[in-house]
Scaffold this active site. Structure first.
Site, PDB file in Angstrom:
ATOM      1  N   GLY A  87       4.165   1.264  -0.824  1.00  0.00           N
ATOM      2  CA  GLY A  87       5.038   1.210  -1.994  1.00  0.00           C
ATOM      3  C   GLY A  87       4.353   1.698  -3.258  1.00  0.00           C
ATOM      4  O   GLY A  87       4.966   2.355  -4.099  1.00  0.00           O
ATOM      5  N   ASP A 127       0.844  -1.203   0.000  1.00  0.00           N
ATOM      6  CA  ASP A 127       0.000   0.000   0.000  1.00  0.00           C
ATOM      7  C   ASP A 127       0.880   1.254   0.000  1.00  0.00           C
ATOM      8  O   ASP A 127       0.629   2.204  -0.738  1.00  0.00           O
ATOM      9  CB  ASP A 127      -0.906   0.024   1.244  1.00  0.00           C
ATOM     10  CG  ASP A 127      -2.145  -0.842   1.052  1.00  0.00           C
ATOM     11  OD1 ASP A 127      -2.446  -1.219  -0.089  1.00  0.00           O
ATOM     12  OD2 ASP A 127      -2.816  -1.146   2.065  1.00  0.00           O
ATOM     13  N   GLU A 165       4.564  -3.818  -8.570  1.00  0.00           N
ATOM     14  CA  GLU A 165       3.829  -3.527  -7.325  1.00  0.00           C
ATOM     15  C   GLU A 165       2.311  -3.621  -7.552  1.00  0.00           C
ATOM     16  O   GLU A 165       1.538  -2.789  -7.068  1.00  0.00           O
ATOM     17  CB  GLU A 165       4.275  -2.182  -6.742  1.00  0.00           C
ATOM     18  CG  GLU A 165       5.760  -2.240  -6.413  1.00  0.00           C
ATOM     19  CD  GLU A 165       6.215  -1.354  -5.276  1.00  0.00           C
ATOM     20  OE1 GLU A 165       5.359  -0.855  -4.540  1.00  0.00           O
ATOM     21  OE2 GLU A 165       7.440  -1.204  -5.138  1.00  0.00           O
TER      22      GLU A 165
HETATM   23  C1  LIG Z   1      11.478  -4.499 -13.617  1.00  0.00           C
HETATM   24  C2  LIG Z   1      10.674  -5.269 -12.596  1.00  0.00           C
HETATM   25  C3  LIG Z   1      10.953  -5.104 -11.254  1.00  0.00           C
HETATM   26  C4  LIG Z   1      10.240  -5.844 -10.299  1.00  0.00           C
HETATM   27  N1  LIG Z   1      10.576  -5.723  -8.979  1.00  0.00           N
HETATM   28  C5  LIG Z   1       9.990  -6.558  -8.075  1.00  0.00           C
HETATM   29  C6  LIG Z   1      10.474  -6.601  -6.716  1.00  0.00           C
HETATM   30  O1  LIG Z   1      11.392  -5.864  -6.324  1.00  0.00           O
HETATM   31  N2  LIG Z   1       9.903  -7.496  -5.868  1.00  0.00           N
HETATM   32  C7  LIG Z   1       8.904  -8.332  -6.249  1.00  0.00           C
HETATM   33  O2  LIG Z   1       8.418  -9.115  -5.418  1.00  0.00           O
HETATM   34  N3  LIG Z   1       8.415  -8.312  -7.530  1.00  0.00           N
HETATM   35  C8  LIG Z   1       8.949  -7.451  -8.441  1.00  0.00           C
HETATM   36  N4  LIG Z   1       8.499  -7.442  -9.748  1.00  0.00           N
HETATM   37  C9  LIG Z   1       7.434  -8.358 -10.142  1.00  0.00           C
HETATM   38  C10 LIG Z   1       6.130  -7.650 -10.454  1.00  0.00           C
HETATM   39  O3  LIG Z   1       5.546  -7.161  -9.273  1.00  0.00           O
HETATM   40  C11 LIG Z   1       5.232  -8.660 -11.208  1.00  0.00           C
HETATM   41  O4  LIG Z   1       5.791  -8.799 -12.501  1.00  0.00           O
HETATM   42  C12 LIG Z   1       3.798  -8.207 -11.283  1.00  0.00           C
HETATM   43  O5  LIG Z   1       3.206  -8.253 -10.017  1.00  0.00           O
HETATM   44  C13 LIG Z   1       2.974  -9.074 -12.247  1.00  0.00           C
HETATM   45  O6  LIG Z   1       3.167 -10.419 -12.023  1.00  0.00           O
HETATM   46  P1  LIG Z   1       3.526 -11.413 -13.263  1.00  0.00           P
HETATM   47  O7  LIG Z   1       4.651 -10.787 -14.017  1.00  0.00           O
HETATM   48  O8  LIG Z   1       3.701 -12.760 -12.727  1.00  0.00           O
HETATM   49  O9  LIG Z   1       2.247 -11.351 -14.202  1.00  0.00           O
HETATM   50  P2  LIG Z   1       0.935 -12.269 -14.068  1.00  0.00           P
HETATM   51  O10 LIG Z   1       0.458 -12.264 -12.667  1.00  0.00           O
HETATM   52  O11 LIG Z   1       1.192 -13.565 -14.710  1.00  0.00           O
HETATM   53  O12 LIG Z   1      -0.092 -11.430 -14.959  1.00  0.00           O
HETATM   54  C14 LIG Z   1      -0.078 -11.466 -16.383  1.00  0.00           C
HETATM   55  C15 LIG Z   1      -1.205 -10.583 -16.875  1.00  0.00           C
HETATM   56  O13 LIG Z   1      -2.467 -11.078 -16.378  1.00  0.00           O
HETATM   57  C16 LIG Z   1      -3.158 -10.043 -15.694  1.00  0.00           C
HETATM   58  N5  LIG Z   1      -3.912 -10.610 -14.583  1.00  0.00           N
HETATM   59  C17 LIG Z   1      -3.484 -11.500 -13.642  1.00  0.00           C
HETATM   60  N6  LIG Z   1      -4.472 -11.756 -12.755  1.00  0.00           N
HETATM   61  C18 LIG Z   1      -5.553 -11.014 -13.146  1.00  0.00           C
HETATM   62  C19 LIG Z   1      -6.882 -10.847 -12.642  1.00  0.00           C
HETATM   63  N7  LIG Z   1      -7.286 -11.456 -11.526  1.00  0.00           N
HETATM   64  N8  LIG Z   1      -7.715 -10.010 -13.308  1.00  0.00           N
HETATM   65  C20 LIG Z   1      -7.284  -9.357 -14.420  1.00  0.00           C
HETATM   66  N9  LIG Z   1      -6.060  -9.485 -14.948  1.00  0.00           N
HETATM   67  C21 LIG Z   1      -5.194 -10.283 -14.313  1.00  0.00           C
HETATM   68  C22 LIG Z   1      -2.057  -9.105 -15.208  1.00  0.00           C
HETATM   69  O14 LIG Z   1      -2.555  -7.809 -14.952  1.00  0.00           O
HETATM   70  C23 LIG Z   1      -1.087  -9.146 -16.363  1.00  0.00           C
HETATM   71  O15 LIG Z   1      -1.512  -8.248 -17.353  1.00  0.00           O
HETATM   72  C24 LIG Z   1       9.190  -6.698 -10.707  1.00  0.00           C
HETATM   73  C25 LIG Z   1       8.909  -6.835 -12.075  1.00  0.00           C
HETATM   74  C26 LIG Z   1       9.636  -6.149 -13.014  1.00  0.00           C
HETATM   75  C27 LIG Z   1       9.339  -6.372 -14.467  1.00  0.00           C
END
Ligand SMILES: Cc1cc2nc3c(=O)[nH]c(=O)nc-3n(C[C@H](O)[C@H](O)[C@H](O)COP(=O)(O)OP(=O)(O)OC[C@H]3O[C@@H](n4cnc5c(N)ncnc54)[C@H](O)[C@@H]3O)c2cc1C
Length: 379
Positions: free
Chosen positions: A242, A240, A363
């Site tokens: 962040g 929240d 986030e």
């Molecule tokens: C450069 C970078 C830095 C990062 N830094 C951190 C960090 O420091 N710590 C950390 O823990 N994580 C970090 N992340 C991870 C980031 O938080 C995740 O990539 C993000 O939360 C999305 O998760 P995912 O990539 O697994 O996508 P997914 O969860 O697989 O989602 C794929 C798509 O489906 C959509 N989707 C999923 N569920 C739903 C739903 N219920 N309803 C509608 N649409 C949905 C999503 O919006 C997205 O468009 C980082 C990512 C990047 C790219």
């Protein structure tokens, strides 16, 4: 052009002045080189720590700056306008101090918090996994209770500061379901912890993002933050706060893109006049300015609620959604204002557009922000 901010105190005005000074003298001269060569700016964090800019929203008794969140976020926005990767790193570091501050014991805080807040140690937040991003409750990394602590095994993904950070807020499974996750503060030199190669990202090149692998790594009991099973509550509480940081970073990026577009439009001529004097282009710039101002207002509103001790989770999601969508649109339109030149690496708007994209993803993606907001609406 410097943003004319309404700040609550003289001290806050001084802080913004100090930040602009550091941004001009320390960040601006090196940002292009470090982004191009994908080099982590060693020393920048120490400089920000010495200037007291790494711990602004935390209490002074623990070495923090004792500033309202409203002020901290505007400082972050100023940093992002110069160098988004550094601002994201500051935001993630601040997020990484939250679990210990809000859920740690007195003894844990005394032991680790002052060095974290002073910038002597850099933090990371490790919730995501290769198969569990948006659906964080599905995480699988396992923490098995053993004599004196836990044995950790599993993979984490997408860690901002991975391999560089000194401590990791690790969220790992100690039981079943969403109440079976616990939070640990893991030092980088833990035996059995290793990091993957930095991801080859679209932007934020100067700050590495890596995976982490836990191979039967031992973490002592004293490094568990909060109660066993409280991990997801801790993770979401940190998010929240962040998310507001990411909203401020997005506004900084959008403001920088707007400033560059306005300056260009005042110089460039077409059809015998400056392009800003063509109404079609002038109105595009006006829409960009309106988007930046309204995005800033959403994060300041949410921050004021947080500062007043009111619930702000819904407002943080609104701010993150509005500000990051605005940043994507404004930075894309800034490229448009510069025409063909905007599509080259000779102008910073190209970088701003690449960097804006990630703010809609990490986030909590903006789909997830909509989910949070709609759940609040549904009561
Ligand atoms: C450069 C970078 C830095 C990062 N830094 C951190 C960090 O420091 N710590 C950390 O823990 N994580 C970090 N992340 C991870 C980031 O938080 C995740 O990539 C993000 O939360 C999305 O998760 P995912 O990539 O697994 O996508 P997914 O969860 O697989 O989602 C794929 C798509 O489906 C959509 N989707 C999923 N569920 C739903 C739903 N219920 N309803 C509608 N649409 C949905 C999503 O919006 C997205 O468009 C980082 C990512 C990047 C790219």
């Amino acid at each position: 052009m410097a943003v004319d901010r309404l700040l609550p105190t003289e001290e806050a005005r001084d802080l913004i002045g100090l930040t602009r000074d550091v941004a001009d003298k320390v960040l601006a001269p090196i940002v292009d080189e470090y982004e191009k060569t994908e080099t982590y700016p060693e020393g920048v964090f120490a400089t920000l720590g010495e200037a007291g800019l790494l711990s602004l929203p935390y209490p002074e008794e623990w070495g923090g700056g004792g500033q309202p969140y409203e002020v901290y976020l505007q400082v972050l926005e100023e940093i992002a306008a110069r160098w988004a990767a550094v601002a994201v790193a500051v935001s993630v570091h601040s997020l990484s101090c939250h679990p210990l501050m809000a859920f740690g014991s007195e003894e844990q805080k005394q032991r680790w918090l002052p060095e974290m807040l002073g910038g002597a140690t850099v933090g990371a937040y490790s919730l995501s996994e290769p198969q569990a991003g948006s659906d964080a409750a599905a995480l699988a990394c396992k923490a098995t209770a053993v004599d004196g602590g836990y044995r950790i095994s599993g993979a984490k993904a997408w860690i901002t500061h991975g391999g560089i950070a000194d401590f990791y807020n690790l969220f790992a499974r100690t039981g079943e379901g969403s109440k079976g996750i616990s939070c640990f503060l893991v030092p980088r030199d833990t035996a059995g912890l290793s990091f993957g190669k930095p991801e080859e990202k679209m932007g934020l090149h100067a700050v590495p993002t890596t995976s982490a692998h836990y191979d039967d790594a031992f973490v002592p009991d004293e490094r568990r933050i909060g109660a066993e099973g409280q991990g997801l509550q801790i993770a979401f509480s940190a998010l929240d706060s962040g998310r507001l940081g990411i909203a401020a970073v997005a506004v900084g990026l959008a403001q920088a893109a707007l400033d560059e577009a306005v300056a260009y439009a005042q110089e460039r001529t077409a059809f015998g006049r400056k392009i800003i004097d063509h109404q079609g282009l002038g109105f595009l710039l006006a829409d960009m300015a309106a988007a930046v101002d309204s995005a800033r207002a959403t994060y300041i509103d949410a921050a004021r609620r947080r500062d007043a001790g009111l619930p702000y989770s819904r407002n943080a999601s609104v701010a993150k959604l509005v500000a990051t969508d605005a940043a994507m649109k404004v930075t894309t339109d800034a490229v448009q204002v510069l025409g063909g030149y905007g599509y080259t690496r000779d102008f910073r708007v190209e970088r701003y557009m690449r960097e804006a994209k990630i703010t809609q993803i990490f986030e909590g993606t903006n789909q997830i922000q909509r989910l949070v907001i709609s759940r609040h609406l549904a009561g």
